[in-house]
Design a protein around this motif. Sequence first.
Motif, PDB file in Angstrom:
ATOM      1  N   VAL A 144     105.641 117.101  36.283  1.00  0.00           N
ATOM      2  CA  VAL A 144     104.939 118.247  35.718  1.00  0.00           C
ATOM      3  C   VAL A 144     105.733 118.741  34.519  1.00  0.00           C
ATOM      4  N   GLY A 145     105.079 118.767  33.369  1.00  0.00           N
ATOM      5  CA  GLY A 145     105.708 119.260  32.156  1.00  0.00           C
ATOM      6  C   GLY A 145     105.025 120.525  31.684  1.00  0.00           C
ATOM      7  N   VAL A 146     105.658 121.209  30.757  1.00  0.00           N
ATOM      8  CA  VAL A 146     105.076 122.398  30.137  1.00  0.00           C
ATOM      9  C   VAL A 146     105.155 122.221  28.629  1.00  0.00           C
ATOM     10  N   CYS A 147     104.033 122.477  27.973  1.00  0.00           N
ATOM     11  CA  CYS A 147     104.021 122.510  26.520  1.00  0.00           C
ATOM     12  C   CYS A 147     103.450 123.863  26.108  1.00  0.00           C
ATOM     13  N   GLY A 148     103.573 124.179  24.878  1.00  0.00           N
ATOM     14  CA  GLY A 148     103.111 125.485  24.420  1.00  0.00           C
ATOM     15  C   GLY A 148     104.286 126.388  24.147  1.00  0.00           C
ATOM     16  N   GLU A 149     103.982 127.595  23.749  1.00  0.00           N
ATOM     17  CA  GLU A 149     105.024 128.531  23.349  1.00  0.00           C
ATOM     18  C   GLU A 149     105.987 128.863  24.479  1.00  0.00           C
ATOM     19  N   ALA A 150     105.539 128.815  25.711  1.00  0.00           N
ATOM     20  CA  ALA A 150     106.402 129.173  26.836  1.00  0.00           C
ATOM     21  C   ALA A 150     107.626 128.275  26.927  1.00  0.00           C
ATOM     22  N   ALA A 151     107.459 126.998  26.655  1.00  0.00           N
ATOM     23  CA  ALA A 151     108.575 126.059  26.760  1.00  0.00           C
ATOM     24  C   ALA A 151     109.667 126.354  25.730  1.00  0.00           C
ATOM     25  N   ALA A 152     109.313 126.985  24.629  1.00  0.00           N
ATOM     26  CA  ALA A 152     110.272 127.275  23.559  1.00  0.00           C
ATOM     27  C   ALA A 152     111.023 128.588  23.761  1.00  0.00           C
ATOM     28  N   ASP A 153     110.659 129.370  24.758  1.00  0.00           N
ATOM     29  CA  ASP A 153     111.333 130.632  25.066  1.00  0.00           C
ATOM     30  C   ASP A 153     112.516 130.313  25.982  1.00  0.00           C
ATOM     31  N   PRO A 154     113.755 130.490  25.521  1.00  0.00           N
ATOM     32  CA  PRO A 154     114.913 130.100  26.331  1.00  0.00           C
ATOM     33  C   PRO A 154     114.946 130.743  27.713  1.00  0.00           C
ATOM     34  N   ASP A 155     114.652 132.033  27.808  1.00  0.00           N
ATOM     35  CA  ASP A 155     114.667 132.699  29.109  1.00  0.00           C
ATOM     36  C   ASP A 155     113.549 132.183  30.011  1.00  0.00           C
ATOM     37  N   LEU A 156     112.382 131.975  29.433  1.00  0.00           N
ATOM     38  CA  LEU A 156     111.267 131.471  30.216  1.00  0.00           C
ATOM     39  C   LEU A 156     111.488 130.015  30.613  1.00  0.00           C
ATOM     40  N   ALA A 157     112.172 129.241  29.782  1.00  0.00           N
ATOM     41  CA  ALA A 157     112.485 127.856  30.134  1.00  0.00           C
ATOM     42  C   ALA A 157     113.319 127.790  31.410  1.00  0.00           C
ATOM     43  N   VAL A 158     114.231 128.740  31.574  1.00  0.00           N
ATOM     44  CA  VAL A 158     115.039 128.807  32.792  1.00  0.00           C
ATOM     45  C   VAL A 158     114.131 129.081  33.988  1.00  0.00           C
ATOM     46  N   VAL A 165     117.004 126.529  23.801  1.00  0.00           N
ATOM     47  CA  VAL A 165     116.537 126.240  25.162  1.00  0.00           C
ATOM     48  C   VAL A 165     117.596 125.436  25.913  1.00  0.00           C
ATOM     49  N   ARG A 166     118.160 124.436  25.251  1.00  0.00           N
ATOM     50  CA  ARG A 166     119.210 123.622  25.880  1.00  0.00           C
ATOM     51  C   ARG A 166     120.386 124.507  26.301  1.00  0.00           C
ATOM     52  N   ALA A 167     120.790 125.424  25.432  1.00  0.00           N
ATOM     53  CA  ALA A 167     121.915 126.311  25.739  1.00  0.00           C
ATOM     54  C   ALA A 167     121.594 127.222  26.929  1.00  0.00           C
ATOM     55  N   ALA A 168     120.381 127.754  26.975  1.00  0.00           N
ATOM     56  CA  ALA A 168     119.993 128.638  28.087  1.00  0.00           C
ATOM     57  C   ALA A 168     119.987 127.879  29.409  1.00  0.00           C
ATOM     58  N   LEU A 169     119.486 126.657  29.393  1.00  0.00           N
ATOM     59  CA  LEU A 169     119.445 125.858  30.622  1.00  0.00           C
ATOM     60  C   LEU A 169     120.843 125.461  31.077  1.00  0.00           C
ATOM     61  N   ALA A 170     121.738 125.224  30.123  1.00  0.00           N
ATOM     62  CA  ALA A 170     123.103 124.818  30.455  1.00  0.00           C
ATOM     63  C   ALA A 170     123.911 125.959  31.077  1.00  0.00           C
ATOM     64  N   GLU A 171     123.472 127.194  30.877  1.00  0.00           N
ATOM     65  CA  GLU A 171     124.212 128.354  31.387  1.00  0.00           C
ATOM     66  C   GLU A 171     123.932 128.673  32.848  1.00  0.00           C
ATOM     67  N   VAL A 172     122.921 128.040  33.442  1.00  0.00           N
ATOM     68  CA  VAL A 172     122.551 128.373  34.820  1.00  0.00           C
ATOM     69  C   VAL A 172     122.533 127.126  35.696  1.00  0.00           C
ATOM     70  N   THR A 173     122.768 127.357  36.986  1.00  0.00           N
ATOM     71  CA  THR A 173     122.579 126.283  37.957  1.00  0.00           C
ATOM     72  C   THR A 173     121.104 126.260  38.355  1.00  0.00           C
ATOM     73  N   LEU A 174     120.688 125.214  39.027  1.00  0.00           N
ATOM     74  CA  LEU A 174     119.314 125.159  39.496  1.00  0.00           C
ATOM     75  C   LEU A 174     119.030 126.300  40.476  1.00  0.00           C
ATOM     76  N   GLU A 175     119.993 126.621  41.312  1.00  0.00           N
ATOM     77  CA  GLU A 175     119.809 127.734  42.265  1.00  0.00           C
ATOM     78  C   GLU A 175     119.635 129.066  41.536  1.00  0.00           C
ATOM     79  N   GLU A 176     120.394 129.273  40.466  1.00  0.00           N
ATOM     80  CA  GLU A 176     120.240 130.499  39.674  1.00  0.00           C
ATOM     81  C   GLU A 176     118.879 130.524  38.986  1.00  0.00           C
ATOM     82  N   ALA A 177     118.430 129.379  38.500  1.00  0.00           N
ATOM     83  CA  ALA A 177     117.102 129.304  37.879  1.00  0.00           C
ATOM     84  C   ALA A 177     116.013 129.609  38.902  1.00  0.00           C
TER      85      ALA A 177
END
Length: 191
Positions: A132-146, A166-178
């Motif tokens: 399952v992927g996401v496209c659209g503006e939501a995927a480009a929002d770093p907080d929403l990507a998490v 987005v890459r930086a925001a995802l790198a800052e959290v664990t999957l459990e935090e997300a």
Amino acid sequence: PNPALGLRGLRTLKAHMDVLEGQLKALAAADAATDADLWVMAPMVADEHEADYFVRLAKSHGLKFVGAMAEVPSIALMADKVAKVADFVSIGTNDLTQYLGSVANYQTAWHPAVLRAIKMICDAGNANGMPVGVCGEAAADPDLAVVLAGLGVNSLSMTPVALDDVRAALAEVTLEEAKAKAAAALNGDYY
């Protein structure tokens, strides 16, 4: 006449089979000419019947990875069935958000109704081994990507300019935090 914009996407293509067949033939030829794996999807798929129709048709042309765009709310409600016939689903958050909200303040992918629809699709996909992927503006929002990762989204599609943030925001959290951020967002607790 097109009441409530019901004649869109795959339904329009079915009404113009020459266009749909021509596109599938061209896509199959392009796929055969490269070493890449071409993933093909139909827009505005409403349920498992439409997904199955398109998957069978596209595969009859030799295409291997065939999926559906999740842009209307009905596909979220039927996601468990769609996951059994489609190879993947890509959630178009712009249209999905538009269909789930009718007031300007609700036209956001952060709205819990939108996030709950996304979670339904992710749960069905992950339970059935369907990406399952996401496209659209939501995927480009770093907080929403998490949050999307926490909901179970497997891939994000965005403009290249958004990739680093987005890459930086995802790198800052664990999957459990997300997942914890996703749970809060599902309840309307925007952080």
